[in-house]
Enzyme design. Structure first.
Site, PDB file in Angstrom:
ATOM      1  CE  LYS A 152      -3.901  -1.867   2.650  1.00 52.12           C
ATOM      2  NZ  LYS A 152      -4.933  -1.696   1.610  1.00 52.12           N
ATOM      3  NE  ARG A 208     -10.878  -9.956  -1.653  1.00 56.87           N
ATOM      4  CZ  ARG A 208     -11.224  -9.051  -2.560  1.00 56.87           C
ATOM      5  NH1 ARG A 208     -11.476  -9.427  -3.807  1.00 56.87           N
ATOM      6  NH2 ARG A 208     -11.328  -7.782  -2.240  1.00 56.87           N
TER       7      ARG A 208
HETATM    8  N1  BES Z   1      -8.062  -3.801   4.507  1.00 61.27           N
HETATM    9  C1  BES Z   1      -8.194  -3.445   3.152  1.00 61.27           C
HETATM   10  C2  BES Z   1      -9.476  -2.701   2.849  1.00 61.27           C
HETATM   11  C3  BES Z   1      -9.553  -1.267   3.294  1.00 61.27           C
HETATM   12  C4  BES Z   1      -8.978  -0.262   2.540  1.00 61.27           C
HETATM   13  C5  BES Z   1     -10.243  -0.943   4.418  1.00 61.27           C
HETATM   14  C6  BES Z   1      -9.101   1.060   2.931  1.00 61.27           C
HETATM   15  C7  BES Z   1     -10.385   0.381   4.808  1.00 61.27           C
HETATM   16  C8  BES Z   1      -9.810   1.375   4.078  1.00 61.27           C
HETATM   17  C9  BES Z   1      -8.199  -4.691   2.278  1.00 61.27           C
HETATM   18  O1  BES Z   1      -7.405  -5.727   2.726  1.00 61.27           O
HETATM   19  C10 BES Z   1      -7.669  -4.276   0.954  1.00 61.27           C
HETATM   20  O2  BES Z   1      -6.537  -3.900   0.876  1.00 61.27           O
HETATM   21  N2  BES Z   1      -8.496  -4.363  -0.075  1.00 61.27           N
HETATM   22  C11 BES Z   1      -8.094  -3.996  -1.374  1.00 61.27           C
HETATM   23  C12 BES Z   1      -8.698  -4.959  -2.356  1.00 61.27           C
HETATM   24  C13 BES Z   1      -8.185  -4.807  -3.762  1.00 61.27           C
HETATM   25  C14 BES Z   1      -6.735  -5.189  -3.853  1.00 61.27           C
HETATM   26  C15 BES Z   1      -9.017  -5.684  -4.679  1.00 61.27           C
HETATM   27  C16 BES Z   1      -8.595  -2.567  -1.638  1.00 61.27           C
HETATM   28  O3  BES Z   1      -9.701  -2.232  -1.212  1.00 61.27           O
HETATM   29  O4  BES Z   1      -7.858  -1.792  -2.238  1.00 61.27           O
HETATM   30 MN    MN Z   2      -5.410  -5.534   2.034  1.00 57.41          MN
END
Ligand code: BES
Ligand code: MN
Ligand code: ZN
Length: 496
Positions: A270, A344
């Protein structure tokens, strides 16, 4: 802080908050009167606060008139907010005890139980603060920003229903605050091991707690959960909680919560901005633990199983990589196309394990699963999916009544097709061309549900980051899900 219900307003609290609808006259307890000018200036508008000094001989040193707004528009949310407002005035004044005089009309408008519950929740949730890491710079360890909590709050209104509501509200607030504390705790403290330890403390009475270690997960073939965990120096845990009722259980309900204690994104890392917020990525798991906190003091005729898969998602020489194929405990193979779609992966093993071990009638999962749900719905409501519209709507309804807003989102077969892989059975993300990232997350999980009526709550927008609401401050964990789950279980228990 103790929160009590009493039938008769006593004129002995040093600070007395009097709730009042717009355009009506504040009902002061006998022996207490306030300057006429105060009554002139007070209109009863929602959240209007007027502090005044009572006249004559009384132990009440301060009266705070608090506006409830228009009577015909009042909801439990207004009640929650005004009781939190009264608490904040009491806190500012350094009052050790305070009372809230509740107009009988509020009990008629909302129902006495609902009113008692909301008022108690407002005080209980409003009392929460996370300051244990604040030290000498603030004049003493854990001293926070100086204002001290009252020792006792008394809600004055008549009736057993109201009293029951207050008890229920106190229990909800304590459970939610327990979840909020876990959420706010930094990732270096709230490790999977620490979450497991917190869960074990909930054991006793009708609740038992067991923790599967990595070697147990390997025996069960939980390759998806272990795949995410392999990049972390912290041991992964699968926390299992089990509530067995005294009476015969009407239904078996599994509740699964994402317990990702820190999400860097892994190799698909990230950006740095706001990455600290990923300490909240275990708030689904915290909500499940919060539910069991409440269950200790309830007597529900349901069997409830809690599952919290917990690990970190880290990059590193041992970390799983894009392109890797993992195998979940039901034999399903998964092509990893983005290591940041890890929630997931840890949930699918927990869901498949729940199906095969417990065969629940109903399964609800809560997860901070996608940033996309924040785009779709913002921070004020949770996106809710499911494989059965009636059960999904029942969860939304429970959430809305509990003061945690929920909104249904679609999940169709086309979405389930979007996460099929060329290389393995499934892939962990859909194609960017497909869009609908939150639906894709739900669709992936749907593949692991067999017989249960299943509901998925994407709490990424609501677990933290909502607007200031008097009883919930804009910063920090909200406890999202705890009150919804409690209400949903009560509804299930009362269902014919
Ligand atoms: N924990 C994150 C989701 C999230 C992002 C929660 C921002 C709260 C604020 C999750 O594990 C994640 O990173 N999801 C990705 C999925 C994507 C790679 C398909 C996302 O939302 O960017
Ligand atoms: Mn994630
Ligand atoms: Zn995550």
């Amino acid at each position: 802080m103790k929160i009590l219900a009493e039938a008769h307003a006593s004129a002995s609290d040093p600070l007395l908050a009097v709730l009042c609808f717009e355009g009506e006259k504040p009902q002061l307890p006998s022996g207490v009167s306030v300057p006429a000018r105060a009554l002139e200036d007070f209109r009863g508008r929602f959240r209007q606060v007027l502090l005044c000094y009572p006249e004559g001989r009384t132990k009440v040193e301060r009266v705070v008139l608090v506006g409830l707004g228009k009577r015909e528009k009042v909801t439990a949310e207004e009640a929650r907010r005004v009781s939190a407002l009264a608490l904040s005035v009491a806190k500012d004044r350094g009052a050790r005890r305070f009372g809230i005089v509740v107009p009988p009309r509020l009990l008629e408008e909302l129902e006495a139980e609902v009113a008692g519950r909301a008022l108690a929740e407002g005080i209980g949730l409003g009392a929460y603060k996370f300051d244990k890491h604040k030290g000498s710079l603030n004049g003493g360890a854990g001293n926070g920003n100086g204002s001290t909590l009252p020792e006792r709050a008394t809600l004055y209104a008549r009736g057993a229903e109201f009293e029951r509501g207050v008890e229920h509200g106190v229990r909800n607030a304590d459970a939610a605050n327990f979840a909020r504390e876990l959420g706010d705790t930094p990732g270096n403290y709230a490790t999977p091991t620490a979450l497991a330890a917190a869960a074990k403390k909930l054991a006793g009475g009708r609740i038992s707690v067991r923790v599967l270690e990595e070697k147990d997960m390997a025996k069960h073939g939980m390759g998806a959960l272990l795949g995410v965990a392999q990049g972390s120096a912290e041991d992964a845990k699968l926390i299992l909680l089990h509530y067995k009722p005294k009476r015969r259980a009407k239904e078996k309900i599994a509740v699964v919560g994402k317990g990702l204690t820190f999400d860097t994104g892994g190799i698909s890392i990230k950006p740095a901005a706001s990455m600290d917020e990923m300490k909240y990525d275990m708030c689904g798991g915290a909500a499940v633990l919060g539910l069991f906190h409440a269950l200790r003091e309830m007597d529900l005729p349901l069997e409830v199983i809690g599952l919290v898969p917990s690990t970190e998602n880290m990059p590193g020489g041992k970390a799983y990589k894009p392109g890797d194929v993992l195998k979940a405990c039901n034999g399903t193979t998964i092509e990893v196309l983005n290591t940041d779609a890890e929630g997931r992966l840890i949930l699918c093993d927990a869901i498949a394990y729940a199906e095969k071990t417990y065969e629940p009638d109903v399964m609800v999962d809560l997860a901070t699963l996608t940033g996309a749900v924040v785009v779709a719905l913002g921070h004020e409501m949770t996106g809710v999916f499911g494989n059965d519209d009636a059960t999904r709507d029942a969860v939304c309804d429970a959430g809305n009544r509990a003061g945690e807003r929920c909104w249904p989102l679609p999940l169709w077969d086309v979405h389930k097709d979007q996460v099929k892989s060329e290389v393995a059975d499934l892939k962990n993300i859909n194609s960017p061309k497909d869009g609908g990232g939150s639906i894709a997350g739900a669709a992936f999980l749907a593949h692991f549900v067999r017989k249960a009526k299943w509901v998925h709550m994407d709490i990424a927008g609501t677990a933290w980051g909502g607007r200031e609401r008097d009883y919930l401050h804009a910063s920090g964990a909200s406890g999202m899900g705890v009150r919804t789950l409690v209400q949903f279980l009560i509804d299930r228990a009362e269902r014919q």
